[in-house]
Scaffold this motif. Structure first.
Motif, PDB file in Angstrom:
ATOM      1  N   VAL A  77      10.719   1.946 -20.101  1.00 61.38           N
ATOM      2  CA  VAL A  77      10.197   1.079 -19.039  1.00 61.38           C
ATOM      3  C   VAL A  77       8.722   1.398 -18.862  1.00 61.38           C
ATOM      4  O   VAL A  77       8.357   2.522 -18.515  1.00 61.38           O
ATOM      5  CB  VAL A  77      10.944   1.291 -17.710  1.00 61.38           C
ATOM      6  N   LYS A  78       7.877   0.401 -19.099  1.00 63.56           N
ATOM      7  CA  LYS A  78       6.437   0.580 -18.941  1.00 63.56           C
ATOM      8  C   LYS A  78       5.994   0.093 -17.566  1.00 63.56           C
ATOM      9  O   LYS A  78       6.422  -0.960 -17.109  1.00 63.56           O
ATOM     10  CB  LYS A  78       5.682  -0.203 -20.022  1.00 63.56           C
ATOM     11  N   GLY A  79       5.138   0.870 -16.940  1.00 66.06           N
ATOM     12  CA  GLY A  79       4.633   0.501 -15.630  1.00 66.06           C
ATOM     13  C   GLY A  79       5.514   1.015 -14.513  1.00 66.06           C
ATOM     14  O   GLY A  79       6.612   1.531 -14.727  1.00 66.06           O
ATOM     15  N   LEU A  80       5.030   0.859 -13.305  1.00 65.69           N
ATOM     16  CA  LEU A  80       5.749   1.294 -12.112  1.00 65.69           C
ATOM     17  C   LEU A  80       6.331   0.061 -11.429  1.00 65.69           C
ATOM     18  O   LEU A  80       5.584  -0.747 -10.861  1.00 65.69           O
ATOM     19  CB  LEU A  80       4.796   2.029 -11.171  1.00 65.69           C
ATOM     20  N   PRO A  81       7.654  -0.115 -11.488  1.00 64.01           N
ATOM     21  CA  PRO A  81       8.255  -1.292 -10.854  1.00 64.01           C
ATOM     22  C   PRO A  81       7.862  -1.386  -9.381  1.00 64.01           C
ATOM     23  O   PRO A  81       8.002  -0.430  -8.625  1.00 64.01           O
ATOM     24  CB  PRO A  81       9.758  -1.038 -11.014  1.00 64.01           C
ATOM     25  N   GLY A  82       7.329  -2.537  -9.002  1.00 66.67           N
ATOM     26  CA  GLY A  82       6.900  -2.716  -7.623  1.00 66.67           C
ATOM     27  C   GLY A  82       5.600  -2.032  -7.280  1.00 66.67           C
ATOM     28  O   GLY A  82       5.215  -1.961  -6.101  1.00 66.67           O
ATOM     29  N   PRO A  92      -2.081   1.197 -16.122  1.00 68.83           N
ATOM     30  CA  PRO A  92      -1.025   1.848 -16.904  1.00 68.83           C
ATOM     31  C   PRO A  92      -0.892   3.321 -16.529  1.00 68.83           C
ATOM     32  O   PRO A  92      -1.458   4.198 -17.170  1.00 68.83           O
ATOM     33  CB  PRO A  92      -1.515   1.670 -18.348  1.00 68.83           C
ATOM     34  N   ARG A  93      -0.093   3.584 -15.497  1.00 70.92           N
ATOM     35  CA  ARG A  93       0.007   4.932 -14.948  1.00 70.92           C
ATOM     36  C   ARG A  93       1.426   5.494 -14.953  1.00 70.92           C
ATOM     37  O   ARG A  93       1.634   6.596 -14.440  1.00 70.92           O
ATOM     38  CB  ARG A  93      -0.552   4.958 -13.525  1.00 70.92           C
ATOM     39  N   ALA A  94       2.385   4.781 -15.507  1.00 74.43           N
ATOM     40  CA  ALA A  94       3.761   5.282 -15.525  1.00 74.43           C
ATOM     41  C   ALA A  94       4.494   4.722 -16.730  1.00 74.43           C
ATOM     42  O   ALA A  94       4.290   3.570 -17.114  1.00 74.43           O
ATOM     43  CB  ALA A  94       4.495   4.900 -14.239  1.00 74.43           C
ATOM     44  N   ILE A  95       5.339   5.568 -17.314  1.00 77.66           N
ATOM     45  CA  ILE A  95       6.228   5.130 -18.384  1.00 77.66           C
ATOM     46  C   ILE A  95       7.467   6.018 -18.335  1.00 77.66           C
ATOM     47  O   ILE A  95       7.362   7.232 -18.110  1.00 77.66           O
ATOM     48  CB  ILE A  95       5.552   5.185 -19.766  1.00 77.66           C
ATOM     49  N   TYR A 120      -8.221   5.534  -2.375  1.00 74.18           N
ATOM     50  CA  TYR A 120      -7.360   6.474  -1.652  1.00 74.18           C
ATOM     51  C   TYR A 120      -6.161   5.738  -1.054  1.00 74.18           C
ATOM     52  O   TYR A 120      -5.014   6.196  -1.155  1.00 74.18           O
ATOM     53  CB  TYR A 120      -8.172   7.165  -0.559  1.00 74.18           C
ATOM     54  N   ALA A 121      -6.407   4.580  -0.442  1.00 80.52           N
ATOM     55  CA  ALA A 121      -5.299   3.766   0.082  1.00 80.52           C
ATOM     56  C   ALA A 121      -4.377   3.336  -1.054  1.00 80.52           C
ATOM     57  O   ALA A 121      -3.142   3.338  -0.907  1.00 80.52           O
ATOM     58  CB  ALA A 121      -5.857   2.553   0.819  1.00 80.52           C
ATOM     59  N   TYR A 122      -4.967   2.966  -2.166  1.00 82.99           N
ATOM     60  CA  TYR A 122      -4.191   2.589  -3.358  1.00 82.99           C
ATOM     61  C   TYR A 122      -3.318   3.749  -3.823  1.00 82.99           C
ATOM     62  O   TYR A 122      -2.144   3.568  -4.190  1.00 82.99           O
ATOM     63  CB  TYR A 122      -5.176   2.160  -4.437  1.00 82.99           C
ATOM     64  N   LYS A 123      -3.854   4.953  -3.786  1.00 77.94           N
ATOM     65  CA  LYS A 123      -3.094   6.145  -4.188  1.00 77.94           C
ATOM     66  C   LYS A 123      -1.854   6.308  -3.326  1.00 77.94           C
ATOM     67  O   LYS A 123      -0.747   6.565  -3.844  1.00 77.94           O
ATOM     68  CB  LYS A 123      -3.989   7.377  -4.069  1.00 77.94           C
ATOM     69  N   LEU A 124      -2.001   6.157  -2.023  1.00 78.24           N
ATOM     70  CA  LEU A 124      -0.855   6.313  -1.127  1.00 78.24           C
ATOM     71  C   LEU A 124       0.156   5.187  -1.327  1.00 78.24           C
ATOM     72  O   LEU A 124       1.377   5.416  -1.280  1.00 78.24           O
ATOM     73  CB  LEU A 124      -1.336   6.361   0.319  1.00 78.24           C
ATOM     74  N   GLN A 125      -0.325   3.971  -1.581  1.00 81.94           N
ATOM     75  CA  GLN A 125       0.585   2.864  -1.886  1.00 81.94           C
ATOM     76  C   GLN A 125       1.338   3.134  -3.192  1.00 81.94           C
ATOM     77  O   GLN A 125       2.523   2.816  -3.310  1.00 81.94           O
ATOM     78  CB  GLN A 125      -0.216   1.568  -2.004  1.00 81.94           C
ATOM     79  N   TRP A 126       0.641   3.715  -4.142  1.00 81.50           N
ATOM     80  CA  TRP A 126       1.253   4.030  -5.437  1.00 81.50           C
ATOM     81  C   TRP A 126       2.383   5.047  -5.250  1.00 81.50           C
ATOM     82  O   TRP A 126       3.452   4.914  -5.850  1.00 81.50           O
ATOM     83  CB  TRP A 126       0.186   4.558  -6.378  1.00 81.50           C
ATOM     84  N   PHE A 127       2.155   6.026  -4.410  1.00 81.93           N
ATOM     85  CA  PHE A 127       3.200   7.018  -4.129  1.00 81.93           C
ATOM     86  C   PHE A 127       4.421   6.362  -3.474  1.00 81.93           C
ATOM     87  O   PHE A 127       5.566   6.718  -3.789  1.00 81.93           O
ATOM     88  CB  PHE A 127       2.660   8.127  -3.231  1.00 81.93           C
ATOM     89  N   ASP A 128       4.179   5.429  -2.560  1.00 83.59           N
ATOM     90  CA  ASP A 128       5.304   4.729  -1.927  1.00 83.59           C
ATOM     91  C   ASP A 128       6.135   3.997  -2.979  1.00 83.59           C
ATOM     92  O   ASP A 128       7.378   4.031  -2.952  1.00 83.59           O
ATOM     93  CB  ASP A 128       4.797   3.729  -0.890  1.00 83.59           C
ATOM     94  N   ALA A 129       5.448   3.338  -3.910  1.00 79.80           N
ATOM     95  CA  ALA A 129       6.145   2.610  -4.967  1.00 79.80           C
ATOM     96  C   ALA A 129       6.879   3.565  -5.898  1.00 79.80           C
ATOM     97  O   ALA A 129       7.977   3.269  -6.382  1.00 79.80           O
ATOM     98  CB  ALA A 129       5.158   1.748  -5.753  1.00 79.80           C
ATOM     99  N   LEU A 130       6.283   4.721  -6.162  1.00 78.87           N
ATOM    100  CA  LEU A 130       6.932   5.717  -7.024  1.00 78.87           C
ATOM    101  C   LEU A 130       8.236   6.191  -6.396  1.00 78.87           C
ATOM    102  O   LEU A 130       9.271   6.286  -7.078  1.00 78.87           O
ATOM    103  CB  LEU A 130       5.989   6.895  -7.257  1.00 78.87           C
ATOM    104  N   LYS A 131       8.208   6.502  -5.107  1.00 78.89           N
ATOM    105  CA  LYS A 131       9.430   6.956  -4.431  1.00 78.89           C
ATOM    106  C   LYS A 131      10.537   5.915  -4.553  1.00 78.89           C
ATOM    107  O   LYS A 131      11.690   6.245  -4.860  1.00 78.89           O
ATOM    108  CB  LYS A 131       9.141   7.247  -2.961  1.00 78.89           C
ATOM    109  N   ALA A 132      10.194   4.645  -4.347  1.00 78.22           N
ATOM    110  CA  ALA A 132      11.200   3.588  -4.443  1.00 78.22           C
ATOM    111  C   ALA A 132      11.707   3.430  -5.876  1.00 78.22           C
ATOM    112  O   ALA A 132      12.904   3.228  -6.110  1.00 78.22           O
ATOM    113  CB  ALA A 132      10.609   2.268  -3.951  1.00 78.22           C
ATOM    114  N   ALA A 178       3.208  12.549   0.845  1.00 75.70           N
ATOM    115  CA  ALA A 178       3.784  11.712  -0.217  1.00 75.70           C
ATOM    116  C   ALA A 178       4.630  12.549  -1.162  1.00 75.70           C
ATOM    117  O   ALA A 178       5.667  12.083  -1.655  1.00 75.70           O
ATOM    118  CB  ALA A 178       2.667  11.007  -0.975  1.00 75.70           C
ATOM    119  N   LEU A 179       4.208  13.780  -1.423  1.00 77.14           N
ATOM    120  CA  LEU A 179       5.016  14.670  -2.257  1.00 77.14           C
ATOM    121  C   LEU A 179       6.299  15.077  -1.537  1.00 77.14           C
ATOM    122  O   LEU A 179       7.363  15.164  -2.159  1.00 77.14           O
ATOM    123  CB  LEU A 179       4.218  15.915  -2.634  1.00 77.14           C
TER     124      LEU A 179
END
Length: 259
Positions: A77-82, A92-95, A120-132, A178-179
């Motif tokens: 799976v390429k990319g971070l779903p959502g 391209p930050r997740a696979i 920085y806001a994008y980073k925190l949004q990215w973490f939220d998406a990673l958790k989901a 976020a961690l």
């Protein structure tokens, strides 16, 4: 089984070192970050000659992640779903892929630049998406881990001087929260042992003799679910790979599993 993560800071510049390390380290699966290549430029042929399959998500420039495995590479799976976009693009930050008995995700979390910046806001949004995105794998019975450059030091002990980083990214309460949220999703921080000094830093800036002075940070992390964490026999930072000419500014983090 041996799984590792390494921000190579340009796989083209680091290729001879990477190939030699894979050949000598006995690594079965490697999560790579900051390839700085396109998918077409990625050295899949050279890795195949060593017995490794490659899965790559990269568009050039400063990002790019990959998984290389000699124990299988399925259900990629390429990319971070959502995941969020930055300046209109999902970087391209997740696979993720299944490598033998383990499901692994290689991540390169946004840097954040500075508190208050749009990145920085994008980073925190990215973490939220990673958790989901990892919730179902984290709760599964199959060993699963998220490995990579998280661009966050989990605690004050994970930086060489907390005061030095005051007002900067990587140590702010929202980033660390976020961690913690990842742990609440069912993942555990697999803390490696250092091969030198008393703390397992994974990154040392190229400037101001940071590596010889051990002015480092622990930002390359491994977060595993319960089956993964229970299988860990050993984990360490291969500090030797930060030495010498042509080294990345990050060292590999290695995890040995009883699987």
């Amino acid at each position: 089984m041996r799984i590792a993560t390494w921000n190579v800071n340009s796989i083209t510049a680091r290729l001879p070192r990477l190939l030699a390390w894979l050949e000598n380290s006995g690594t079965d699966v490697l999560c790579i970050q900051e390839t700085k290549t396109t998918e077409e430029q990625f050295p899949s042929d050279e890795l195949r000659e060593l017995g490794y399959e490659s899965a790559v998500h990269a568009t050039g420039r400063w990002n790019g992640v990959a998984l290389v495995s000699r124990v299988g590479l399925d259900d990629v799976v390429k990319g971070l779903p959502g995941g969020p976009e930055y300046e209109g693009v999902q970087e391209p930050r997740a696979i993720a892929a299944t490598c033998g008995p383990v499901r692994a995700m290689s991540v390169y979390v946004p840097n954040g630049r500075e508190p208050g910046h749009a990145h920085y806001a994008y980073k925190l949004q990215w973490f939220d998406a990673l958790k989901a995105a990892v919730a179902s794998d984290a709760a599964a019975s199959r060993p699963f881990a998220v490995l990579g450059d998280f661009n966050v030091a989990p605690t004050d002990e994970d930086v060489w001087d907390r005061e030095f980083f005051e007002g900067q990214t990587h140590v702010t309460p929202p980033e660390r929260a976020a961690l913690i949220a990842l742990q609440e999703a069912g993942l555990t921080d697999v803390v490696p042992r250092p091969l030198k000094y008393d703390h397992p830093f994974t990154y040392w800036d190229y400037r101001q003799l940071s590596f010889p002075k051990n002015r480092g940070m622990r930002i390359d992390l491994v977060y595993g679910n319960d089956p993964f964490a229970k299988a860990v026999k050993d984990s360490y930072v291969d500090r030797e790979e930060r030495k010498g000419k042509g080294a990345s500014d990050h060292a590999p983090v290695v995890v040995d599993l009883d699987i």
